[in-house]
Design a protein around this motif. Structure first.
Motif, PDB file in Angstrom:
ATOM      1  N   UNK A  51      43.835  43.586  34.964  1.00 19.10           N
ATOM      2  CA  UNK A  51      43.308  44.298  33.804  1.00 19.10           C
ATOM      3  C   UNK A  51      43.546  43.494  32.524  1.00 19.10           C
ATOM      4  N   UNK A  52      44.738  42.918  32.404  1.00 18.77           N
ATOM      5  CA  UNK A  52      45.036  42.093  31.221  1.00 18.77           C
ATOM      6  C   UNK A  52      44.128  40.876  31.188  1.00 18.77           C
ATOM      7  N   UNK A  53      43.918  40.252  32.342  1.00 23.26           N
ATOM      8  CA  UNK A  53      43.067  39.070  32.404  1.00 23.26           C
ATOM      9  C   UNK A  53      41.623  39.410  32.064  1.00 23.26           C
ATOM     10  N   UNK A  54      41.110  40.516  32.623  1.00 24.42           N
ATOM     11  CA  UNK A  54      39.730  40.911  32.369  1.00 24.42           C
ATOM     12  C   UNK A  54      39.522  41.270  30.902  1.00 24.42           C
ATOM     13  N   UNK A  55      40.500  41.882  30.273  1.00 25.61           N
ATOM     14  CA  UNK A  55      40.340  42.303  28.883  1.00 25.61           C
ATOM     15  C   UNK A  55      40.302  41.106  27.930  1.00 25.61           C
ATOM     16  N   UNK A  56      40.756  39.929  28.396  1.00 26.52           N
ATOM     17  CA  UNK A  56      40.726  38.728  27.547  1.00 26.52           C
ATOM     18  C   UNK A  56      39.393  38.013  27.618  1.00 26.52           C
ATOM     19  N   UNK A  57      38.576  38.385  28.591  1.00 28.46           N
ATOM     20  CA  UNK A  57      37.290  37.697  28.737  1.00 28.46           C
ATOM     21  C   UNK A  57      36.378  38.007  27.560  1.00 28.46           C
ATOM     22  N   UNK A  58      35.566  37.044  27.178  1.00 31.01           N
ATOM     23  CA  UNK A  58      34.620  37.223  26.070  1.00 31.01           C
ATOM     24  C   UNK A  58      33.229  36.864  26.569  1.00 31.01           C
ATOM     25  N   UNK A  59      32.295  37.858  26.660  1.00 28.98           N
ATOM     26  CA  UNK A  59      32.559  39.276  26.382  1.00 28.98           C
ATOM     27  C   UNK A  59      33.374  39.914  27.515  1.00 28.98           C
ATOM     28  N   UNK A  60      34.050  40.989  27.179  1.00 29.64           N
ATOM     29  CA  UNK A  60      34.877  41.670  28.176  1.00 29.64           C
ATOM     30  C   UNK A  60      34.011  42.139  29.342  1.00 29.64           C
ATOM     31  N   UNK A  61      34.613  42.161  30.512  1.00 31.64           N
ATOM     32  CA  UNK A  61      33.888  42.593  31.704  1.00 31.64           C
ATOM     33  C   UNK A  61      33.343  44.008  31.518  1.00 31.64           C
ATOM     34  N   UNK A  63      37.543  50.059  35.786  1.00 30.72           N
ATOM     35  CA  UNK A  63      38.772  49.511  36.366  1.00 30.72           C
ATOM     36  C   UNK A  63      40.001  50.237  35.831  1.00 30.72           C
ATOM     37  N   UNK A  64      40.028  50.478  34.525  1.00 29.12           N
ATOM     38  CA  UNK A  64      41.143  51.205  33.914  1.00 29.12           C
ATOM     39  C   UNK A  64      41.229  52.629  34.467  1.00 29.12           C
ATOM     40  N   UNK A  65      40.068  53.254  34.658  1.00 25.52           N
ATOM     41  CA  UNK A  65      40.044  54.607  35.220  1.00 25.52           C
ATOM     42  C   UNK A  65      40.587  54.620  36.644  1.00 25.52           C
ATOM     43  N   UNK A  66      40.232  53.594  37.427  1.00 21.84           N
ATOM     44  CA  UNK A  66      40.710  53.504  38.808  1.00 21.84           C
ATOM     45  C   UNK A  66      42.227  53.343  38.854  1.00 21.84           C
ATOM     46  N   UNK A  67      42.770  52.512  37.966  1.00 21.44           N
ATOM     47  CA  UNK A  67      44.224  52.333  37.910  1.00 21.44           C
ATOM     48  C   UNK A  67      44.890  53.656  37.540  1.00 21.44           C
ATOM     49  N   UNK A  68      44.295  54.369  36.594  1.00 22.31           N
ATOM     50  CA  UNK A  68      44.833  55.656  36.169  1.00 22.31           C
ATOM     51  C   UNK A  68      44.869  56.666  37.298  1.00 22.31           C
ATOM     52  N   UNK A  94      55.585  43.796  37.151  1.00 19.39           N
ATOM     53  CA  UNK A  94      55.870  42.465  36.624  1.00 19.39           C
ATOM     54  C   UNK A  94      55.105  42.166  35.342  1.00 19.39           C
ATOM     55  N   UNK A  95      53.875  42.674  35.223  1.00 23.13           N
ATOM     56  CA  UNK A  95      53.067  42.374  34.053  1.00 23.13           C
ATOM     57  C   UNK A  95      53.682  42.918  32.773  1.00 23.13           C
ATOM     58  N   UNK A  96      54.522  43.948  32.865  1.00 22.23           N
ATOM     59  CA  UNK A  96      55.148  44.527  31.678  1.00 22.23           C
ATOM     60  C   UNK A  96      56.657  44.318  31.690  1.00 22.23           C
ATOM     61  N   UNK A  97      57.129  43.427  32.567  1.00 20.75           N
ATOM     62  CA  UNK A  97      58.570  43.306  32.788  1.00 20.75           C
ATOM     63  C   UNK A  97      59.329  43.011  31.499  1.00 20.75           C
ATOM     64  N   UNK A  98      58.894  41.988  30.784  1.00 19.62           N
ATOM     65  CA  UNK A  98      59.641  41.586  29.583  1.00 19.62           C
ATOM     66  C   UNK A  98      59.515  42.610  28.469  1.00 19.62           C
ATOM     67  N   UNK A  99      58.323  43.229  28.323  1.00 17.42           N
ATOM     68  CA  UNK A  99      58.096  44.129  27.195  1.00 17.42           C
ATOM     69  C   UNK A  99      58.752  45.487  27.387  1.00 17.42           C
ATOM     70  N   UNK A 100      58.811  45.988  28.626  1.00 17.64           N
ATOM     71  CA  UNK A 100      59.231  47.378  28.803  1.00 17.64           C
ATOM     72  C   UNK A 100      60.477  47.560  29.629  1.00 17.64           C
TER      73      UNK A 100
END
Length: 414
Positions: free
Chosen positions: A103-113, A119-124, A280-286
């Protein structure tokens, strides 16, 4: 009850197991590791049931995960988990980890996917099922349950605490579960729980609190250090933790429930700023500090001399925990007792049903490794019944004292 028990390369009968567990509970350090299976008797879900429910009600989402190679196509078919040789379940937390990093990788794409919103809804949706599996009893969130609502968790705590001798360390409970079964059970019978959080109105994480304990200031001698508390380390997070402004707080159940209720009822998506999930993706921040500290405590316990850890409801599906358990075998005085329903013996066909990690441990034939199985006889509720009641200790000690008196009388008579 009929069990299959193997200690090293020696088969034990039920009486041998009872004697072994009685000795283990008297060691200097005792702990229990609870997996998802330990919460089933309290209304929780196994990972199998959670995944089946998810692919049954959200099959299209599961197919999207498979099409993006997050899971295998076979993992989207319920029948594959009901056959004689069922597939190994996807690691839910590992899957969530991969999904979030993508999700983090896809959100960095220009234009975003264009698929990012779906995808965010599926994760939720998957997070929602993780939350639902850990709710246990909705009524308990507004009013803590009485002791008879969690009888086996209460009995576990009472027997662990009751086995402690003056001067011995309080028992540890390590758990991979997000639910509140241990906390509710302890509160219902007046056992204090050290969770690493301190404070009354604003409970923040302070790992130094794990180094503190209780003592009776009115007692004399060693009796001052009698045990009426347990240490609880929730290795994978909790439904009542939140992360905000660099601090980690533990909420009261009634305070956390409004948000959880909306999630369960589908009124809102999972807001991870109000819950801590270890990924792991939020390990350092949270959760780097919090989760890292809890796993350090877990590792420290396994390195202590004269220690025993009992595994129940844990299926050896978390490789990070498996690695710590394997490394801990370098401690020559550590004992591990694993209650594993799928363990039924050491014949080739029986071993095939076990995870590679379990087969590897059995192959060591170490007398410090004990496996107890045979289906439901190794479930959490039956494991608790195998633990000796403190009254039994008292009776045995009284018998011993009576024998000493008799012997002393015989000696004096001579």
């Amino acid at each position: 009850m009929s069990i299959v028990c193997l200690r090293g390369d020696t088969a034990l009968n039920e009486q041998d197991l009872l004697a072994h567990l009685a000795a283990m509970l008297r060691l200097e350090n005792i702990a229990v590791l609870l997996g998802a299976g330990a919460s089933v008797v309290a209304g929780g879900m196994t990972m199998m049931r959670l995944w089946k429910d998810f692919i049954l009600h959200h099959h299209e989402t599961a197919l999207r995960f498979a099409n993006e190679n997050f899971i295998a196509k076979e993992d989207t078919v319920i029948a594959n988990f009901e056959s004689a040789n069922p597939r190994e379940l996807p690691n839910i937390e590992g899957l969530l980890d991969k999904l979030e990093m993508s999700q983090i990788d896809w959100s960095r794409r220009k234009p975003a996917s264009r698929n990012l919103k779906i995808f965010k809804t599926d994760i939720g949706l998957l997070l929602k099922y993780v939350v639902k599996a850990a709710i246990l009893d909705q009524n308990a969130w507004e009013k803590a349950p009485a002791f008879d609502r969690l009888p086996y968790h209460v009995k576990l705590l009472q027997r662990l605490v009751g086995a402690r001798q003056p001067g011995q360390a309080s028992p540890w409970i390590f758990t991979t579960n997000y639910d509140l079964a241990v906390e509710w059970a302890a509160e219902s019978v007046g056992i204090h729980t050290h969770t690493g959080f301190v404070g009354i109105h604003n409970r923040t994480f302070s790992p130094q609190s794990f180094d503190l304990g209780y003592r009776n200031i009115n007692a004399k001698g060693e009796a001052r250090f009698g045990c009426n508390d347990v240490y609880l380390a929730k290795l994978h997070g909790s439904l009542t933790w939140e992360s905000a402004d660099g601090e980690y707080r533990e909420l009261a159940a009634s305070e956390a429930w409004p948000n959880l209720s909306d999630i369960v009822n589908g009124k809102k998506a999972v807001d991870e700023s109000l819950m801590v999930f270890p990924r792991a993706a939020k390990y350092l921040q949270t959760v780097g500090f919090l989760s890292g500290e809890l796993f350090r405590r877990f590792s420290d316990f396994l390195a202590r001399p004269q220690s025993c850890i009992i595994l129940t409801g844990y299926s050896f599906g978390d490789e990070h925990i498996n690695r710590l358990l394997r490394s801990a075998l370098l401690n020559p005085t550590l004992q591990i007792v694993a209650f594993l329903p799928e363990f039924s013996g050491t014949e080739a066909e029986q071993l095939k049903k076990l995870k590679p990690e379990v087969r590897r441990l059995i192959a060591l034939k170490s007398p410090r490794l004990t496996f107890v199985g045979n289906g439901e006889n190794a479930y959490f509720n039956n494991m608790v019944e195998f633990l000796p009641d403190p009254m039994l200790y008292d009776l045995k000690e009284q018998e011993f004292r009576d024998k000493i008196k008799i012997l002393s009388g015989d000696i004096n008579a001579k």
